[in-house]
Design an enzyme around this catalytic site. Structure first.
Site, short mmCIF file in Angstrom:
data_model
loop_
_atom_site.label_atom_id
_atom_site.label_comp_id
_atom_site.label_asym_id
_atom_site.label_seq_id
_atom_site.Cartn_x
_atom_site.Cartn_y
_atom_site.Cartn_z
N SER A 189 -26.43 30.33 -27.60
CA SER A 189 -26.69 29.21 -28.51
C SER A 189 -26.13 27.87 -28.02
CB SER A 189 -26.15 29.52 -29.90
OG SER A 189 -27.08 30.30 -30.62
N LYS A 225 -28.55 25.06 -27.98
CA LYS A 225 -28.81 24.15 -29.10
C LYS A 225 -28.21 22.77 -28.89
CE LYS A 225 -29.49 27.88 -32.43
NZ LYS A 225 -29.06 29.14 -31.82
N SER A 254 -26.06 27.48 -36.46
CA SER A 254 -26.72 27.98 -35.25
C SER A 254 -28.01 28.70 -35.61
CB SER A 254 -25.79 28.91 -34.46
OG SER A 254 -26.18 28.98 -33.11
#
Length: 365
Positions: free
Chosen positions: A51, A54, A111
């Site tokens: 993640s 992101k 997330s």
């Protein structure tokens, strides 16, 4: 003169013994304002970003807002493709909407894998077109080891990066878009009556912590780019491939504390930046750390159970004590403050209805 020389030697010895202990995976400590590197290990090894992807999703969204393609108060809709993303997620139904501001916060704080697709479709018309923009932006920023195949970091052999590249996008996010700094520092948010919490333990435990992002998949292990500011000085630590959320937080806290305690001495000898430091000719290709990860479904947790529950706990405790002794009192304090934060993503997905921890599902947190 001898007394002064002895004092300098003593100070240097203290400084040298404060260097964080070596890690088996990539780590980087740097100053985002200047790009100066204060500590590094294997920063050009190829890694799965999970993640941490992101960071780029948010950056491209910030660019779209700057260019007037989309606005913070615009409403974006949840598609069928978005609903099919596995946790971590908000869990909206098809046709449900969020404002762009809510969506950004959900991506950064929770997330949310479903919301990255919502943003991508709203900005570029499709996730694939948005991914093309992500990769073009990575090339512009000099992220030479990075390739994106999705917007959220879910497991894929082609989703690749390095600690140095993560530092570059993190630096770009905070330097070019400081108006969104509060998003990265928020420990939780609400959508309706639901509270969505951050996986970044340092936000509540490390003095001066102000962001940025965590990431987890079985193959990548537990990753984080962590930021903290003290007395007007900001430092960032990139930690990749730790075996648990707790170990990740301890390692990041140790690096940041080391940086704040030794910054002045370090700068006397420092000319290396994330841009100027030569690439490591011996950097490794991508590896999987799933056998070392203490999460359900990754392999390592099952092996620990086979060896005995108490044996696993004792081994982890011994490892933490050894690390604390090597890195000094600062790491010991961080370890005590972070004890018990090992269960990451413990709230279940709203759409799955499962009580199983999200980290256990071997998806990007």
């Amino acid at each position: 003169m001898r007394s002064r020389a002895a004092g300098i030697v003593a100070t240097l010895l203290i400084w040298l013994t404060a260097i964080p202990p070596a890690s088996a995976s990539p780590t980087l400590l740097f100053e985002p304002d200047t790009g100066k590197i204060l500590y590094s290990e294997d920063i050009d090894d190829i890694w799965h970003p999970a993640s941490l992807t992101k960071l780029m999703t948010a950056y491209v969204t910030f660019e779209a807002i700057k260019e007037g393609k989309i606005h913070l108060d615009d409403k974006i809709s949840c598609s069928l493709v978005a609903t099919l993303q596995p946790p971590s997620k908000v869990g909206l139904n098809v046709g449900a909407t969020l404002s762009v501001e809510q969506a950004l916060k959900a991506v950064i704080i929770k997330s949310a894998n479903d919301v990255t697709v919502m943003l991508a479709e709203a900005i570029s018309g499709s996730e694939s077109a948005f991914i093309d923009k992500m990769n073009a932006t990575a090339r512009r920023l000099g992220m030479t080891h990075t390739n994106f195949v999705n917007t959220n970091g879910l497991p894929d052999p082609g989703q690749l990066t390095s600690a140095r590249d993560i530092a570059k996008i993190a630096r770009a996010v905070v330097s070019e878009y400081p108006q969104y700094a509060s998003y990265w520092a928020m420990p939780d948010m609400r959508i309706g009556k639901r509270r969505l919490g951050s996986h970044n333990a340092l936000l509540k435990t490390f003095p001066g912590a102000d962001g940025l992002k965590t990431g987890f998949t079985c193959d990548s292990g537990y990753n984080v780019v962590a930021s903290a500011t003290r007395d007007g000085r900001r430092l960032m630590a990139v930690v990749l491939g730790e075996s648990s959320g707790n170990e990740r937080a301890i390692r990041a806290a140790s690096l940041l504390e080391y940086g704040f305690q030794n910054y002045d001495w370090k700068q006397l000898f420092n000319t290396s930046t994330i841009d100027s430091l030569p690439m490591d000719p011996n950097s490794r290709g991508v590896v999987s750390v799933r056998d070392t990860v203490t999460a359900w479904g990754c392999g390592g947790h099952k092996r620990h159970i086979a060896g005995g529950k108490h044996k696993s706990k004792n081994k982890l405790a011994a490892s933490k004590n050894k690390s604390a002794k090597k890195s000094g009192e600062a790491t010991g304090d961080s370890q005590a403050a972070l004890k018990g934060s090992d269960a990451e993503g413990s709230s279940s997905s709203a759409s799955s209805g499962s009580a199983q921890p999200e980290a256990a599902q071997a998806t990007s947190e």
